[in-house]
Design a protein around this motif. Structure first.
Motif, PDB file in Angstrom:
ATOM      1  N   GLY A 110     -52.538 -44.733 -83.169  1.00  0.00           N
ATOM      2  CA  GLY A 110     -52.882 -46.147 -83.008  1.00  0.00           C
ATOM      3  C   GLY A 110     -53.878 -46.651 -84.018  1.00  0.00           C
ATOM      4  O   GLY A 110     -54.301 -47.806 -83.970  1.00  0.00           O
ATOM      5  N   ILE A 111     -54.242 -45.810 -84.960  1.00  0.00           N
ATOM      6  CA  ILE A 111     -55.348 -46.156 -85.867  1.00  0.00           C
ATOM      7  C   ILE A 111     -54.878 -47.073 -86.991  1.00  0.00           C
ATOM      8  O   ILE A 111     -53.719 -47.047 -87.406  1.00  0.00           O
ATOM      9  N   LYS A 112     -55.831 -47.889 -87.471  1.00  0.00           N
ATOM     10  CA  LYS A 112     -55.565 -48.722 -88.642  1.00  0.00           C
ATOM     11  C   LYS A 112     -56.144 -48.031 -89.884  1.00  0.00           C
ATOM     12  O   LYS A 112     -57.116 -47.274 -89.794  1.00  0.00           O
ATOM     13  N   TRP A 113     -55.584 -48.389 -91.029  1.00  0.00           N
ATOM     14  CA  TRP A 113     -56.068 -47.792 -92.283  1.00  0.00           C
ATOM     15  C   TRP A 113     -57.564 -48.010 -92.471  1.00  0.00           C
ATOM     16  O   TRP A 113     -58.271 -47.156 -93.019  1.00  0.00           O
ATOM     17  N   GLU A 114     -58.073 -49.179 -92.046  1.00  0.00           N
ATOM     18  CA  GLU A 114     -59.481 -49.516 -92.309  1.00  0.00           C
ATOM     19  C   GLU A 114     -60.456 -48.518 -91.691  1.00  0.00           C
ATOM     20  O   GLU A 114     -61.598 -48.419 -92.135  1.00  0.00           O
TER      21      GLU A 114
END
Ligand code: FAD
Length: 466
Positions: A110-114
């Motif tokens: 569920g993680i975003k690149w940021e």
């Protein structure tokens, strides 16, 4: 917080959350990145961990409910109708670890690149993220993933080394090239059609610094700037990725001066090399005399800001094609639709041309179903459209761009397609047949609905699922 009782999935026993359309937190829970998209599943389900995902998959299968896996809802538009479907969003599964020696990253799906780019950059590493670090790693990686370093290192999906997921039979699987090569192949391009991904591992690359930035020219100079950029493309090495944009900044207080409300044609780029060489490669563009020039040697964290993508959800309509070549004539035709004389400033907010080729055109050994992308240039256009009238105006302008591109069209990149589409058109016939065979092998009852849908090979399985 849930405000109702006796909901349909009350006996779904998970540590995570289930949010229904009648709940007070529904608006936030079902929000897509394009606020025009109103995803309406039976419920939004947010697992806390992989055990929850196993429970959800078994429950849905036993209760005849379909699952649309999701990470951030950045590409929710193609899902279409979600009757008798739950969206399982893994956004709460966002842990990560970086192995700086092996140059490997492991992330929750569920993680975003940021979340990982600052740590990577601090350790002299770069991942293959795209224009916006707000995008989820899962959908980006499972669909392809084409970013600033793609001409050198290819699509992100082919830097993936392991995928953990729960398949329709409720099995938790760790899938690699060695232990499940066929499923590993299908997942890397086939997206969310084969299960709910819980974790992804992938390679990152040593990059201490690179020569990157943007040259801003007045919108009125679009023709000379874009033609100069276009002429230079064949001279660029794989180490250099450049994009050319026409960008109409909205007149909003959060947009800093001098950009607020202004229109520019912009050549932006990232060069894996030294400043002197980078300047040489871009000399002809720079000689045109940019109003603002931000090119400098920078750490890879700066790549996240380069494209100036909007960080928050907004109402927009978009269109996209891959172009076999960008000829002088085609460039002129496109400029007639979005250039200074066209009146396009009120419709197409962003007109984006990305240089393709290099590693994007070469199938690497062991590549997945999305091995390459075709064409010399990717065209993507987006218009902010807060109401029906604006949607029509934007769509009309984008339709004209797409029509002009048709004679030169060599395909589409599925991650850039934001509306329901026939996914068979994204693959060659052999790849599509193999994807459908893999779907039949791992999800014969068609439990999972990817954003770009792959039906199981056997017609009988499709009938049973309908
Ligand atoms: C502002 C913006 C900038 C972008 N820039 C780029 C770019 O530079 N380069 C590029 O290549 N793309 C870019 N994209 C497109 C982006 O790659 C797609 O929108 C991608 O699908 C987003 O992934 P997500 O996980 O955030 O979205 P989601 O909508 O959450 O997921 C999209 C699909 O991925 C699959 N999926 C997601 N999570 C899971 C999971 N846990 N298990 C199984 N399947 C899952 C599903 O099929 C899902 O429907 C951009 C998009 C936006 C909105």
């Amino acid at each position: 917080m849930q405000t109702t009782t006796n909901n349909r999935f009350d006996d779904l026993a998970i540590k995570g959350r289930v949010v229904y359309p009648t709940d007070s937190d529904w608006d936030a829970a079902h929000q897509a990145f394009s606020t025009i998209v109103d995803q309406r599943p039976e419920a939004m389900v947010f697992p806390a961990d992989a055990d929850d995902v196993v429970t959800i998959v078994n429950y849905a299968r036993e209760h005849g409910v379909r699952i649309a896996p999701q990470a951030t809802a950045h590409n929710a538009g193609p899902l279409g109708e979600l009757d008798e479907t739950i969206v399982v969003q893994t956004s709460d599964m966002a842990d990560f670890s970086i192995d700086p020696i092996a140059h490997r990253v492991r992330v929750g799906s569920g993680i975003k690149w940021e979340k990982i780019t600052p740590d990577l950059s601090n350790q002299g590493l770069a991942g293959l993220h795209g224009s916006s670090p707000d995008v989820g790693i899962a959908g980006y990686s499972l669909g392809g993933g084409m970013g600033w370093l793609a001409r050198k290192y290819g699509l992100q999906t082919n830097s993936v080394t392991a995928i953990e997921l729960v398949t329709a039979d409720g099995q938790f699987r760790r899938v690699t090239a060695e232990n499940e090569p066929d499923l590993f192949w299908a997942l890397r391009g086939g997206g969310g059609n084969f299960g709910i991904v819980t974790a992804i591992e992938f390679a990152v690359y040593p990059v201490e610094e690179l020569y990157a930035g943007a040259m801003f020219f007045p919108f009125e100079r679009a023709a000379e700037v874009l033609h100069t950029w276009r002429e230079l493309l064949p001279t660029f090495p794989d180490e250099l990725m450049t994009w050319a944009n026409i960008l109409h900044f909205p007149p909003l207080p959060e947009v800093p001066e001098p950009f607020r409300g202004a229109s520019y044609v912009i050549v932006m780029g990232a060069y894996l090399g030294e400043e002197r060489e980078g300047r040489g490669l871009l000399r002809r563009v720079r000689d045109l005399g940019a109003e603002i020039d931000t090119f400098a040697m920078v750490p890879p964290i700066e790549l996240g800001e380069l494209a100036m993508d909007p960080p928050d959800p907004l109402p927009f309509v978009s269109g996209h094609e891959m172009l076999g070549e960008l000829s002088e004539e085609l460039m002129d035709e496109l400029l007639e639709i979005v250039g200074p004389e066209s009146g396009s400033g009120t419709t197409v907010t962003l007109f984006n041309l990305r240089h393709m080729g290099g590693a994007l055109a070469r199938k690497s050994p062991g590549a997945g179903a999305r091995a390459t992308l075709p064409g010399e240039v990717s065209l993507f256009a987006l218009g902010v459209a807060p109401d029906d009238e604006a949607i029509q105006a934007v769509q009309g302008r984008i339709d004209r761009l797409v029509a002009a591109a048709q004679p030169h069209r060599v395909g589409q990149y599925p991650n850039f397609v934001e509306e329901p589409a026939d996914a068979s058109t994204f693959f060659d016939a052999a790849t599509w047949a193999r994807l459908r065979a893999m779907k039949a092998a791992y999800d014969p009852q068609d439990l999972f609905k990817g954003n770009h849908y792959i039906p199981p090979a056997e017609a009988r399985a499709i009938e049973l699922a309908a």
